[in-house]
Write an enzyme that holds these catalytic residues in place. Structure first.
Site, PDB file in Angstrom:
ATOM      1  N   GLY A  94      -6.487  66.817  71.316  1.00  0.00           N
ATOM      2  CA  GLY A  94      -6.839  67.477  70.067  1.00  0.00           C
ATOM      3  C   GLY A  94      -7.872  68.556  70.282  1.00  0.00           C
ATOM      4  N   GLY A 149     -11.128  70.438  67.890  1.00  0.00           N
ATOM      5  CA  GLY A 149     -11.872  70.564  66.649  1.00  0.00           C
ATOM      6  C   GLY A 149     -12.708  71.823  66.648  1.00  0.00           C
ATOM      7  N   PHE A 207     -15.702  72.157  67.364  1.00  0.00           N
ATOM      8  CA  PHE A 207     -16.659  72.198  68.450  1.00  0.00           C
ATOM      9  C   PHE A 207     -16.005  72.357  69.818  1.00  0.00           C
ATOM     10  CE2 PHE A 207     -19.333  69.318  65.586  1.00  0.00           C
ATOM     11  CZ  PHE A 207     -19.832  70.428  64.911  1.00  0.00           C
ATOM     12  N   GLY A 208     -14.700  72.179  69.906  1.00  0.00           N
ATOM     13  CA  GLY A 208     -14.038  72.287  71.190  1.00  0.00           C
ATOM     14  C   GLY A 208     -12.959  71.239  71.358  1.00  0.00           C
ATOM     15  N   PRO A 209     -12.343  71.168  72.559  1.00  0.00           N
ATOM     16  CA  PRO A 209     -11.223  70.255  72.799  1.00  0.00           C
ATOM     17  C   PRO A 209     -11.678  68.807  72.982  1.00  0.00           C
ATOM     18  CG  PRO A 209     -11.759  71.437  74.803  1.00  0.00           C
ATOM     19  CD  PRO A 209     -12.625  72.015  73.728  1.00  0.00           C
ATOM     20  N   VAL A 210     -10.726  67.888  72.775  1.00  0.00           N
ATOM     21  CA  VAL A 210     -10.952  66.457  72.976  1.00  0.00           C
ATOM     22  C   VAL A 210      -9.911  65.965  73.978  1.00  0.00           C
ATOM     23  CG1 VAL A 210     -11.095  64.184  71.894  1.00  0.00           C
ATOM     24  CG2 VAL A 210     -11.797  66.224  70.616  1.00  0.00           C
ATOM     25  N   LYS A 228     -15.196  64.464  73.992  1.00  0.00           N
ATOM     26  CA  LYS A 228     -15.274  65.657  73.152  1.00  0.00           C
ATOM     27  C   LYS A 228     -16.118  66.687  73.905  1.00  0.00           C
ATOM     28  CE  LYS A 228     -17.350  66.763  68.719  1.00  0.00           C
ATOM     29  NZ  LYS A 228     -17.838  66.165  67.483  1.00  0.00           N
ATOM     30  N   ASP A 266     -18.765  66.319  56.268  1.00  0.00           N
ATOM     31  CA  ASP A 266     -17.483  66.856  56.738  1.00  0.00           C
ATOM     32  C   ASP A 266     -16.421  65.768  56.767  1.00  0.00           C
ATOM     33  OD1 ASP A 266     -15.803  68.886  57.525  1.00  0.00           O
ATOM     34  OD2 ASP A 266     -16.274  68.698  59.656  1.00  0.00           O
TER      35      ASP A 266
END
Length: 808
Positions: A496, A498, A500-503, A517, A615
């Site tokens: 995934g 988000g 803030f960046g990839p997971v 994360k 959020d």
């Protein structure tokens, strides 16, 4: 010559007056009160309720109490008006016009109320629908008859929730975390005065919950009901079988005991004279209720039972008495005052031998055969092994000791280690932090990698003089470990992306699956949000919050390591196609809604910090292997003081479609902001549609507007997802929609608190108000894009019409 009938009357009447002529019945109703001289008797005649005078019965003070009915010694186990006695025999107990139980006296032809229940409005009905009944358990229940076709009775109030000095079998002691109800015992003032005394016995829910005996606010003795209760240790010596029941979950933390031999009479009570906790059982001597109470357990009854007898960082050992001093300093510590210690005065406790223990080669040694310290201020992290717990403790210079418990997880101590005592059969091993010299000299040092964390460790970008808030209380992973776990951050491991960046999915060398994360180096949201998430989530532990295992800082790289959630995010089930959405049944949806509500309620009310997530959205709810929901992504969360209700920010962050109007436009946020977001999630779960991606051929409204229109037209059932499989009660599904609409109301003051939301979801008897118009429900454009995370100072939301902005 005297008439025979008059002779009988003149002889029997004084006997009635002497023994008391009691009329007994099973219930109290508004038209059938009990007066002084009447009795309310349980079905099997185990308990009776009535008026009594304590002591030898000569006092003019009258109380309403519950006592054992079939034994020769009147033993009162509960008193209603304990601090407001009736002067004389003019008292009565009845049900008033509001449905409450009341005790009153008739004073100069006026009824003076001396005691009453306080039944809350949601369960009130007409007074004629109420009745009170005494059960064979000793519980007095105030019941009201439902108005539905089932004609069911509901409990409006019960005496078991308001104990006095006695704990009966099956009576809970402790805290209901949903309602705040705290059940605890308080002693009588004197043997002939049932007024509230100075001794109490209650559950302390902070840290790892304990049962504590107090004199006023001073601790006298403590018991760990989930681990090492002395009562449980001695239960096999009783003439009956005793089983303890201990519950510690998001809904309650309580202890109760059950008699396997149900015919025995048993009670635990706080003694009024010396403040001991005692357990007695009734032993028949001559049969037919003639016997005596026999003591089977009492505490404190040894020197070391007394709380904190040896001060901080020391332990108490009764076996040393009388030849030796019972107090000994813990490993790595020495008496604070040698002179006092030599005089057998350990009140000053012990202090560290060295110059301090912080990254100077210190480690841990096992404390042999001793009860763990007071857990009131301990920090508990579920599901961590002993090695993981050690690593977490070592990384925080303030961590004094640790242990790991199967059902509770990792327990770490950060303040003074108090009330440690020697037990030959201690149930737990625990480890205390010592300096390098003590570590080398101690033979009981933990084998294999003493003082070395099990996970690879690298220094964090916080120095040793960091504030308490900045000191991490979790494992620190190095880049080599994370890269190996994620196959060097390969695309095949990416699960995934988000704001803030990839997971990435990864697997540690131990075989444990993790989710990493990785903060994007180009993100402007980086360091502050990363640090915020680490600090906040490390302090939050709940079954409906995702668990942070640790973090990694390597140069400019910053990563968070979470437990892996096999079923991914909630949005893939709500809005996905194929197998996932088709398996999204009604019961699964309801469980997820309730689980998210539990998590938010914990953040808002039950956690050590009051947290506003800011959020909440479907993609930030993850699902474990059993489809349990876990709220994630705390990068934008804010901590509030418990007396703070709202605040304003110039930097609006979050996700369109889930933001309430007062926040998106004016930057005002509060707990009601999360309530709004949760309402959007409910409506998305029930409909299977996104709020902002929603399109309808008849209008340009978003999902909230569409749901509102259907509700006002009486067509709310048309909102339900046609892919929802299995049969389900339509009334419950519509109730969920109504709760969702209540949460997304335009004005914050109209939205319910999460405690009320949770009650509405789990209790069919909770009354729901009529929803008002939702916020952000008028859409001017029929063209929508996918939800995007926001991070800007002045959002523009031109399509919104709104009149109420103030958060309350």
């Amino acid at each position: 010559m005297m008439n025979p009938e008059n002779w009988v009357f003149n002889i029997i009447l004084p006997l009635f007056l002497f023994f008391g002529f009691c009329k007994s019945r099973e219930t109290i109703t508004p038209t059938q009160p009990i007066k002084d001289g009447d009795l309310l008797v349980s079905n099997n005649e185990t308990f009776a309720l009535g008026f009594f005078s304590p002591g030898n019965g000569t006092s003019n003070r009258r109380y309403v109490g519950i006592w054992y009915h079939k034994i020769s010694k009147q033993t009162v186990v509960w008193v209603a008006n304990r601090d407001n006695p009736i002067n004389g025999t003019s008292g009565a107990m009845s049900i008033d016009q509001h449905g409450n139980l009341v005790i009153y006296s008739n004073d100069n032809s006026q009824n003076v109320i001396l005691w009453h229940t306080n039944v809350s409005a949601p369960v009130m009905a007409t007074s004629n629908s109420h009745s009170a009944r005494l059960l064979d358990s000793g519980n007095l229940m105030l019941l009201f008859q439902g108005s539905d076709t089932k004609n069911e009775s509901f409990v409006a109030w019960q005496s078991f929730d308001y104990p006095t000095n006695t704990l009966l079998p099956n009576m809970k002691l402790g805290l209901d975390r949903r309602t705040g109800l705290d059940r605890f015992l308080t002693s009588w003032k004197l043997k002939d005065d049932p007024g509230t005394g100075e001794y109490s016995y209650r559950m302390v829910p902070s840290g790892l919950p304990q049962l504590v005996l107090y004199k006023g606010s001073v601790k006298l003795h403590r018991i760990l009901p989930g681990i090492s209760s002395k009562l449980a240790d001695n239960s096999t010596n009783f003439m009956f079988n005793l089983r303890l029941s201990y519950i510690d979950d998001p809904e309650e933390v309580t202890m109760a005991y059950v008699l396997v031999n149900g015919s025995s009479l048993s009670k635990i009570f706080v003694e009024e004279l010396v403040g001991r906790l005692k357990m007695d059982t009734w032993v028949d001597v001559e049969g037919q209720g003639k016997g005596k109470w026999v003591e089977f357990y009492s505490t404190p009854n040894e020197r070391c039972d007394n709380y904190g007898l040896c001060g901080a960082y020391s332990y108490c050992d009764d076996s040393k008495l009388p030849a030796e001093f019972e107090c000994t300093c813990l490993p790595g510590y020495e008496p604070k005052s040698t002179n006092q210690w030599n005089l057998r005065d350990a009140s000053g406790g012990c202090v560290e031998k060295g110059l301090g223990m912080c990254r100077n080669g210190e480690g841990f040694v096992k404390v042999e055969g001793e009860q763990i310290p007071d857990t009131s201020w301990a920090h508990v992290v579920p599901q961590l092994s002993m090695n993981e717990c050690e690593a977490m403790c070592l990384m925080n210079c303030s961590c004094k000791a640790y242990t790991s418990v199967a059902d509770s997880g990792c327990i770490t101590w950060y303040g003074d280690l108090m009330d440690v005592r020697k037990y030959d059969s201690a149930l737990l091993e625990w480890y205390i932090r010592v300096d390098a010299d003590e570590l080398g000299n101690t033979t009981t040092a933990k084998e294999n990698n003493v003082g070395k964390p099990s996970a690879p460790i690298t220094e964090v970008g916080f120095n040793n003089e960091a504030s308490d808030e900045e000191k991490l209380e979790l494992s620190i992973f190095d880049m080599i470990t994370i890269a190996a776990a994620t196959n060097k951050f390969s695309d095949t491991n990416k699960i995934g992306e988000g704001g803030f960046g990839p997971v990435y999915k990864g697997q540690l060398s131990s075989g444990k699956d993790i989710a990493v994360k990785r903060l994007s180096t180009s993100s402007k949201q980086g360091v502050d949000e990363f640090k915020n998430e680490v600090i906040l989530i490390a302090k939050l532990q709940h079954r409906n919050l995702v668990r942070l295992l640790g973090c990694c800082i390597h140069g400019e790289e910053r990563m968070l390591v979470y437990e892996y959630m096999p079923h991914g995010s909630l949005d893939s089930f709500i809005f996905g196609v194929g197998k996932k959405s088709k398996s999204f049944t009604w019961s699964t949806r309801l469980d997820i809604i309730v689980g998210i509500a539990r998590g938010i309620l914990y953040l808002h009310q039950d956690s050590r910090l009051r947290i506003i997530h800011r959020d909440l959205k479907a993609s930030n709810v993850l699902l474990d292997s059993e489809m349990n929901p876990k709220i994630s992504d705390f990068g934008l969360a804010r901590a509030f003081g418990h007396d703070q209700s709202s605040t304003k920010t110039e930097r609006v962050v979050g996700t369109y479609g889930y933001m309430p109007p007062e926040y998106a436009i004016d930057g005002l946020f509060s707990m009601k902001s999360d309530v709004f977001s949760f309402g959007v999630i409910i409506l998305e779960i029930m409909s299977g549609k996104r709020n902002r991606m929603f399109h309808h051929s008849d209008h340009d409204l978003n999902l909230l507007g569409h749901a509102w229109n259907l509700w006002t037209e009486g067509k709310a059932s048309e909102l339900l997802d046609p892919l929802m499989e299995g049969s389900f009660p339509m009334s419950k599904a519509l109730r969920c929609i109504e709760v969702g609409l209540l949460c997304v109301q335009k004005c914050p003051k109209d939205r319910p608190m999460m405690s009320s939301v949770f009650l509405m979801l789990v209790s069919d008897s909770a009354i729901l108000p009529q929803p008002k118009q939702p916020g952000f429900y008028i859409e001017r454009s029929s063209i929508e894009t996918h939800d995007q995370s926001l991070l800007k100072s002045s959002p523009s939301i031109n399509e919104v019409t709104m009149t109420c902005l103030a958060a309350r």
